[in-house]
Design a protein around this motif. Structure first.
Motif, mmCIF file in Angstrom:
data_model
loop_
_atom_site.group_PDB
_atom_site.id
_atom_site.type_symbol
_atom_site.label_atom_id
_atom_site.label_comp_id
_atom_site.label_asym_id
_atom_site.label_seq_id
_atom_site.Cartn_x
_atom_site.Cartn_y
_atom_site.Cartn_z
ATOM 1 N N LYS A 1 15.416 27.090 33.791
ATOM 2 C CA LYS A 1 14.617 27.829 34.770
ATOM 3 C C LYS A 1 14.060 29.116 34.164
ATOM 4 C CE LYS A 1 17.154 26.315 38.892
ATOM 5 N NZ LYS A 1 17.998 26.784 40.023
ATOM 6 N N ASN B 1 11.428 22.098 29.224
ATOM 7 C CA ASN B 1 11.466 20.660 29.505
ATOM 8 C C ASN B 1 12.580 19.974 28.733
ATOM 9 O OD1 ASN B 1 9.257 20.968 31.161
ATOM 10 N ND2 ASN B 1 7.772 20.354 29.607
ATOM 11 N N THR C 1 20.318 17.284 32.402
ATOM 12 C CA THR C 1 20.511 16.071 33.199
ATOM 13 C C THR C 1 21.608 15.204 32.608
ATOM 14 O OG1 THR C 1 18.184 16.097 33.863
ATOM 15 C CG2 THR C 1 19.383 14.026 34.124
ATOM 16 N N LEU D 1 19.091 13.901 43.618
ATOM 17 C CA LEU D 1 17.927 14.794 43.535
ATOM 18 C C LEU D 1 17.462 14.967 42.087
ATOM 19 C CD1 LEU D 1 18.870 17.658 46.044
ATOM 20 C CD2 LEU D 1 17.472 15.626 46.460
ATOM 21 N N ILE D 2 18.410 15.147 41.181
ATOM 22 C CA ILE D 2 18.063 15.328 39.766
ATOM 23 C C ILE D 2 17.419 14.068 39.211
ATOM 24 C CG2 ILE D 2 19.026 15.690 37.466
ATOM 25 C CD1 ILE D 2 21.157 17.465 38.803
ATOM 26 N N ARG E 1 15.649 11.875 40.786
ATOM 27 C CA ARG E 1 14.267 11.812 41.269
ATOM 28 C C ARG E 1 13.368 12.746 40.475
ATOM 29 N NH1 ARG E 1 15.215 12.015 47.860
ATOM 30 N NH2 ARG E 1 16.168 9.935 48.069
ATOM 31 N N MET E 2 13.862 13.938 40.186
ATOM 32 C CA MET E 2 13.072 14.889 39.412
ATOM 33 C C MET E 2 12.799 14.372 38.012
ATOM 34 S SD MET E 2 14.890 18.465 40.548
ATOM 35 C CE MET E 2 13.885 19.390 39.398
ATOM 36 N N LYS F 1 10.120 11.604 38.103
ATOM 37 C CA LYS F 1 8.772 12.159 38.199
ATOM 38 C C LYS F 1 8.390 12.871 36.906
ATOM 39 C CE LYS F 1 9.019 12.889 43.208
ATOM 40 N NZ LYS F 1 8.982 13.904 44.301
ATOM 41 N N PHE F 2 9.377 13.533 36.311
ATOM 42 C CA PHE F 2 9.137 14.292 35.082
ATOM 43 C C PHE F 2 8.666 13.389 33.942
ATOM 44 C CE2 PHE F 2 10.932 15.900 31.061
ATOM 45 C CZ PHE F 2 10.273 17.110 30.980
#
Length: 368
Positions: free
Chosen positions: A245, A257, A264, A317-318, A320-321, A324-325
Motif C-alpha cells: 500500500k 504490484n 497473497t 476477497l484477496i 478476487r483482487m 482481477k489484477f
C-alpha cells in the motif's frame, strides 16, 4: 455479590488444567510469571503509540515522501440532495436521478456530478491513507522481528516446556512483545472512528476484539508461547500488505504490484495452511494427551477458530483482487514468472523461520 462474581470469573477450573492452580503461577524461586494486573499497562502503551503514529512517524514520513492530497471540487449546497445522500443512498439509480431532477429543477448531468463530488468528499485523501499504511507497515515489521527474537529467546532457554503447559517463567522479551502488540491493537480500536473506512469495517472490529480477547486470555492463563506464535504468523503477511500500500500510494506501482502478489502467497500459506493445520491442530489435539478438557481449552480454541473464519473471508476477497489484477492486467508492469519466484522464496523463508524456531513446541513428548 461482586465478590461472588469475581470468584466465579477467576475460578481456576475455568482457565487452568486440573493439575494446575493459580498458586502455581505465583513468583517464587526466582521464577516470574505473567499477572493480570500487568495488562493495565496496555492502555498507556496504546496512547503512546497513537502519539508516535501521528506526531513522529506517519505525518513526517508523508512530508518526506511529498505525499499530497489531490484537489477535489466540493459539491454545491443542496439540502434535497444532501438529505437523499445521507438518508437513502450514495449511488442513486437512473430512476432516482430523474426523480431528484424534478425535485431540484436540475438537469440529470448536474445531479450526477453532484453525487460524484459528494462521494469524493467522503473518501479519505491520499495523505491519510499513506500515513495509516506506513504506520502499520513499520509496526508490523518491528513486531515481527520482536516476535522472532522472543521465540528464539524462549526456545533457547526453555526447550523442554510444552506449548500448552502454563507453568512457564516469563521472560522480558515476552513481556515487552505482548505489551506492544496488545497496545497496538487497542490503539487500532481507538482509531477506528477516524481511520480509513473500508468495506470490511465490521470484520476489522471483530478481528481486533477477538485478538485482544485471545491475547488477554493467553496472558492471564500464562499460555504465552502459543500467543506469540499466533501474532508472529499474522504479522508476517501484514508487513507485505501494508508495504504494498505504501509503495502504491508513493507511485512505485511496479514494485507494489510484485509485493502484493508475494503478500497473497504468504497470506494463503500462513493463514490457510500453517495457522489451521499446524497451530490450531496442535492446540486441539496435543493438550488432550496431557490434561482432560476444560473451559479454557474450549474458549481458547473457539477464539482461534473465529480468527480462522475471518482469514477465510479475507482470502476470498484477496483471491478476487488477484484474479482481477492478473486477468484484467490492471497496472501489471512486471513479469508474472518473476512474481511467482519471489512468492516461492518468501513463503519458504517464512515457513523455515517458524518451523526452526518452534518445531519443538508442538510434540507432546517435549513436555514430559
Amino acid at each position: 455479590m461482586l465478590q461472588t462474581v469475581g470468584e466465579w470469573i477467576w475460578w481456576e477450573r475455568l482457565w487452568l488444567p486440573v493439575s494446575v492452580s493459580w498458586s502455581d503461577l505465583e513468583d517464587k524461586e526466582g521464577r516470574v510469571y505473567a499477572k493480570a494486573s500487568q495488562l493495565y499497562a496496555t492502555l498507556p502503551c496504546a496512547l503512546c503509540l497513537l502519539v508516535i503514529r501521528y506526531l513522529y512517524l506517519a505525518t513526517p514520513l508523508a512530508n518526506i515522501w511529498g505525499i499530497r492530497d489531490r484537489i477535489r471540487l466540493p459539491a454545491e449546497q443542496n439540502p434535497i440532495l444532501e438529505k437523499y445522500f445521507r438518508g437513502q443512498t450514495r449511488i442513486p439509480t437512473q430512476d432516482d436521478v430523474r426523480s431528484l431532477c424534478k425535485k431540484t429543477g436540475w438537469p440529470e448531468r448536474r445531479v450526477e456530478v453532484w453525487f460524484k463530488r459528494r462521494r469524493n468528499q467522503e473518501r479519505p485523501g491520499l495523505r491519510k491513507r499513506f500515513s495509516e499504511a506506513s504506520w502499520r507497515c513499520a509496526f508490523y515489521f518491528f513486531a515481527f522481528v520482536g516476535g522472532i527474537l522472543a521465540l528464539y529467546d524462549v526456545t533457547y532457554r526453555m526447550k523442554k516446556i510444552h506449548l500448552f503447559i502454563p507453568i512457564q517463567s516469563l521472560l522480558p522479551s515476552q513481556y515487552w512483545y505482548y505489551l506492544f502488540e496488545m497496545g497496538f491493537y487497542l490503539s487500532l480500536v481507538f482509531s477506528l472512528t477516524f481511520d480509513v473506512k473500508r468495506k470490511d469495517f465490521k470484520e476489522q472490529v471483530i478481528h481486533h476484539m477477538a485478538t485482544l480477547t485471545l491475547l488477554s486470555f493467553s496472558w492471564i492463563s500464562n499460555y504465552i508461547r502459543v500467543g506469540t506464535l499466533v501474532m508472529v504468523i499474522h504479522d508476517s503477511s501484514d508487513i507485505l500488505l501494508e508495504g504494498a500500500k505504501v509503495l502504491n500510494y508513493a507511485k512505485y506501482h511496479r514494485t507494489a504490484n510484485g509485493i502484493f502478489v508475494v503478500f497473497t502467497a504468504v497470506f494463503m500459506v500462513t493463514r490457510l495452511i500453517i495457522f489451521p493445520f499446524w497451530l490450531i491442530h496442535c492446540t486441539w489435539v496435543y493438550p488432550l494427551e496431557l490434561f482432560p478438557p476444560f473451559f479454557g481449552y474450549y474458549f481458547f480454541n473457539i477464539m482461534l477458530l473465529v480468527l480462522q473464519l475471518l482469514h477465510l473471508y479475507w482470502a476470498v476477497l484477496i483471491s478476487r483482487m488477484v484474479y482481477k489484477f492478473i486477468f484484467s492486467q490492471v497496472c501489471l508492469q512486471m513479469p508474472l514468472c518473476s512474481c511467482v519466484w519471489e512468492c516461492v522464496g518468501m513463503c519458504g523463508n517464512v515457513w523455515n523461520i517458524l518451523f526452526n524456531l518452534s518445531s519443538s513446541y508442538f510434540h507432546p513428548a517435549a513436555g514430559r
